[in-house]
Design an enzyme around this catalytic site. Structure first.
Site, PDB file in Angstrom:
ATOM      1  N   HIS A 240       0.823  -1.217   0.000  1.00 37.33           N
ATOM      2  CA  HIS A 240       0.000   0.000   0.000  1.00 37.33           C
ATOM      3  C   HIS A 240       0.863   1.276   0.000  1.00 37.33           C
ATOM      4  O   HIS A 240       0.809   2.088  -0.929  1.00 37.33           O
ATOM      5  CB  HIS A 240      -0.891   0.020   1.246  1.00 37.33           C
ATOM      6  CG  HIS A 240      -1.748  -1.176   1.427  1.00 37.33           C
ATOM      7  ND1 HIS A 240      -2.810  -1.467   0.602  1.00 37.33           N
ATOM      8  CD2 HIS A 240      -1.723  -2.167   2.360  1.00 37.33           C
ATOM      9  CE1 HIS A 240      -3.397  -2.573   1.018  1.00 37.33           C
ATOM     10  NE2 HIS A 240      -2.753  -3.026   2.078  1.00 37.33           N
TER      11      HIS A 240
HETATM   12  C1  BDR Z   1      -2.914   0.874   5.317  1.00 41.39           C
HETATM   13  O1  BDR Z   1      -3.125   0.462   6.653  1.00 41.39           O
HETATM   14  C2  BDR Z   1      -1.967  -0.126   7.172  1.00 41.39           C
HETATM   15  O2  BDR Z   1      -2.230  -1.428   7.508  1.00 41.39           O
HETATM   16  C3  BDR Z   1      -0.877  -0.015   6.130  1.00 41.39           C
HETATM   17  O3  BDR Z   1       0.332   0.433   6.698  1.00 41.39           O
HETATM   18  C4  BDR Z   1      -1.426   0.968   5.127  1.00 41.39           C
HETATM   19  O4  BDR Z   1      -0.994   2.279   5.416  1.00 41.39           O
HETATM   20  C5  BDR Z   1      -3.607  -0.081   4.368  1.00 41.39           C
HETATM   21  O5  BDR Z   1      -4.975  -0.126   4.640  1.00 41.39           O
END
Ligand code: BDR
Ligand code: CA
Length: 314
Positions: A240
């Site tokens: 992500h």
């Molecule tokens: C986001 O939430 C966290 O788990 C990750 O670091 C990312 O920023 C994804 O939904």
């Protein structure tokens, strides 16, 4: 063009850690002014210490790290140890950080830096938006000095922490509302696009073949993170947060559209949902929402940047 002044707000998190490494490895493009940490994937004490571990790993122990808000604005805190492990960066196996965090609070750092910066600053946000929202509330005139905000969060489609909501927005929807309504250029790097950036075994092996300490830590984190998310993502974990850095480096890897995005603040089932007006029914756009990424191009860029980091920690 000179390097773009940049502040990264984050909650490391394996994918935050990889995004930080990618940014630190991009000194030609980024003038990284500091890293601010916020509570998110794990509590603040761990996210800020993890940011300091990552700066050591990258060979830049002097990079200023500022601890920020330990809880969201209104809602009860939520964390994500089930995905990221108790440390937040399980799999990396990093030593204690070499230096402490700066004494200045992250919100104060954001306000001061943006108020005084000689040229406008880009904000890359990789976690809940609490620090950035409070900086805006404290001194709205800082927005005049924000070049753009590129935020990992939200989704046009389904969520990840609930059926409706993505973690970063769900973890502090009120802060997200402040940021999305701030009137500055905003790119939403949501799950629609980040779920295409899958760290397959072949892509992980390409990183491992760099044979450096940062590459080994990245692979360790990806293997751990992949094992935690295997029921949702069969081919590997999604990266992500590094998509934010990749978009700043190579926007041509991404496709998206301008649209209005509203944040659901309450709601029995939909709190934290980013309501994306794909068909333009509810007013002027307030965000560019990314929808597609050239995943091979993204991983080539990530691997090439990681190759620039020092072989081993000093
Ligand atoms: C986001 O939430 C966290 O788990 C990750 O670091 C990312 O920023 C994804 O939904
Ligand atoms: Ca994050």
């Amino acid at each position: 063009m000179g390097a773009r002044p940049l502040i990264i707000d984050c909650d490391p998190g394996q994918d935050d850690a990889i995004a930080l490494l990618m940014a630190i490895a991009s000194a030609e493009e980024f003038d990284l002014l500091g890293v601010t940490a916020v509570a998110g994937n794990v509590p603040l004490a761990k996210t800020e210490a993890n940011a300091r571990r990552v700066r050591d790993l990258a060979g830049w122990p002097e990079l200023p790290v500022y601890a920020g808000c330990p809880r969201p604005m209104v809602r009860t805190p939520v964390t994500a140890e089930a995905v990221h492990g108790p440390s937040g960066i399980d799999g990396a196996d990093l030593p204690e950080p070499s230096r402490t965090a700066e004494e200045v609070h992250a919100v104060e750092f954001l306000v001061q830096t943006l108020a005084e910066a000689p040229s406008s600053v880009t904000l890359a946000t990789l976690g809940p938006l609490t620090n950035v929202a409070l900086a805006i509330i404290k001194n709205p005139s800082i927005l005049d000095n924000v070049a753009e905000i590129v935020a990992m969060g939200g989704a046009i489609g389904l969520g990840n922490v609930t059926p409706a909501a993505e973690f970063n927005i769900y973890a502090d929807p009120h802060a997200a509302h402040v940021v999305f309504e701030a009137g500055v250029p905003l790119t939403m790097v949501g799950l629609d696009v980040t779920r295409q950036a899958i760290a397959t075994p072949a892509r992980i092996e390409a990183i491992r073949s760099l044979e450096t300490a940062p590459a080994a830590a990245v692979c360790g984190m990806l293997v751990y993170y992949g094992a935690q998310t295997t029921t949702k993502y069969r081919h590997g974990p999604p990266l992500h947060d590094p998509c934010v850095i990749a978009h700043l480096l190579k926007p041509e890897l991404f496709e998206g559209r301008e649209m209005r995005v509203a944040i659901e603040l309450a709601g029995e089932h939909c709190q934290g949902r980013t309501v994306c007006d794909v068909h333009g029914r509810s007013g002027a756009p307030n965000a560019r929402v990314l929808e597609r990424v050239d995943a091979d191009g993204f991983f080539a860029l990530l691997t090439e940047r990681l190759a620039r980091l020092p072989v081993a920690t000093p």
